[in-house]
Design an enzyme around this catalytic site. Sequence first.
Site, short mmCIF file in Angstrom:
data_model
loop_
_atom_site.label_atom_id
_atom_site.label_comp_id
_atom_site.label_asym_id
_atom_site.label_seq_id
_atom_site.Cartn_x
_atom_site.Cartn_y
_atom_site.Cartn_z
N LYS A 79 0.86 -1.20 0.00
CA LYS A 79 0.00 0.00 0.00
C LYS A 79 0.89 1.25 0.00
CE LYS A 79 -3.85 2.00 2.73
NZ LYS A 79 -4.72 1.80 3.91
N SER A 154 -9.78 1.81 3.07
CA SER A 154 -8.91 2.56 2.21
C SER A 154 -7.88 1.71 1.45
CB SER A 154 -8.17 3.62 3.03
OG SER A 154 -7.31 3.01 3.98
N SER A 178 -9.89 -0.60 7.30
CA SER A 178 -9.34 -0.49 5.95
C SER A 178 -8.64 -1.72 5.38
CB SER A 178 -8.38 0.68 5.87
OG SER A 178 -9.12 1.86 5.76
N1 GLN Z 1 -13.18 4.13 6.60
C1 GLN Z 1 -12.52 4.56 7.79
C2 GLN Z 1 -12.11 6.01 7.68
O1 GLN Z 1 -12.32 6.58 6.65
C3 GLN Z 1 -11.36 3.67 8.09
C4 GLN Z 1 -10.15 3.98 7.31
C5 GLN Z 1 -8.98 3.14 7.70
O2 GLN Z 1 -9.11 2.11 8.34
N2 GLN Z 1 -7.82 3.62 7.30
O3 GLN Z 1 -11.60 6.59 8.60
#
Ligand code: GLN
Length: 500
Positions: A79, A154, A178
């Site tokens: 990532k 994400s 995420s």
């Molecule tokens: N969807 C969540 C957010 O936008 C989690 C994102 C994540 O785990 N990086 O904060």
Amino acid sequence: MSIIQKTATEQLALLNSGELTSVELTQAYLNQIEQVDGQVGAFLRVETESALAQAAAIDQKRATEAPLGKLAGLPVAIKDILCTKDTPTTCGSRMLENFQPPYNATVVEKIRAADGVILGRTNMDEFAMGSSTENSAYQTTQNPWDTARIPGGSSGGAAACVSADMAPLSVGTDTGGSIRQPAALCGCVGLKPTYGRVSRYGLIAFASSLDQIGPLARTVEDTALLLEVLAGHDPLDSTSVKQPTPAYSETVKQPLENLTLGVVDRHFGAGIDPEIETAVQSAIQVYESLGATIKHIAMPHADYGIATYYIIAPCEASSNLARYDGAHYGYRTDQAEVVAELAEDGSDEGPLVRMYRKTRSEGFGEEVQRRIMLGTYALSEGYYDAFYLKALKVRRLIRQDYDAAFEEVDMIIGPVTANPAFAQGEKTSDPMAMYLEDLYTVTANLAGVAGISLPCGFTSSGLPIGLQLQAAPFQEEKLLRAAQMYQAATDFHTRRPELS
Ligand code: GLN
């Protein structure tokens, strides 16, 4: 069956027996990326030359009969939030478009030391804020099961590349879901380790009390293998815990006896897609047929998870992202424009403040700006006690719910998401709907416990459904064994998306 359809564990056996070289395997993945990534958009950058060079070096090492590391030539996708020395690391943001870190993240070092081949960098929501990968400043990523839909986020690129056979293993991060949510929506396995299990040195911080790095793969066994490489104490990260790393890949196939699973009744009912509810309930029955005992448990504060998370995460983000000011590193607005603008509008804002403001307005996307504003607001005088401190208290209650649950059960079983992958654009103008995507995942981060998502079915239109298991801190070994029990009894993980 082509080589890229085999699991990482199967490929590893072929590499170790000399039937396959790392160059051949890496090339096969590069070919697949070339063929399908135009439709998927999982990769921000494919590092063809360096991947082939790493693979060749590993093959050479093997030829000299030097002992190889645990990955022994397996490719891994990363990532784009993990620092890699002297190569771009953008975090999905314009702010870091030209950023080349001066050092490697510890997990990158570990993958290299284990003789993994870094294939390239996967797409993500900007600074990991989002649930659909639509917040990337560079491109969207399509769900390989239906390219009109999002892959989750994400770590959307990380899940999509594994799902579309563009990498056998990938590394994502999970602050509120995420890893688990995109794994669920793309039909692969994703594990969020316990807070402290994996070093975050070199991870670009979003919310430091929640962020964790973890593996994604097609099977539980492969996930165990990669976690074994990633985990461990690191003197460079004071939040990483001094505990030995269990040999996950060696124990993963040992079934657990007397397994007790907790079901939270409130996870079902209003709001959950009926096909997801049915798939998760059938998974629970599979566990029963494997000898597990099911207990109904209450998580009385879980309903406050989203509200709590969306205070704490933005507060921490507003602090972490203060470093992107145009003065130190990253994007900087055009200084001449700043001077010209000030001369024209006659504002008494100083050139430095104007430079900060313009840099941050131009460098950050809309969602990141929203989080910074939410966080700054909740931390400001007069609101700190009402929002931030209150959220910390509720966070403690959520952790206590987990502690009480794990007195009664070994693991908690339930859904990962309330709905399957949604259409591109469907939720982009509705932040609240997007935040609700994290309903079942944020509590694990707030409490610091471990969680895994694994395939447990498909909707009638052929979209993957994920099953979540959560375990007490540092119980990843058991978590993987429990997940493997289910996977050995089902075949959802063997289905592949059809990309032309
Ligand atoms: N969807 C969540 C957010 O936008 C989690 C994102 C994540 O785990 N990086 O904060």
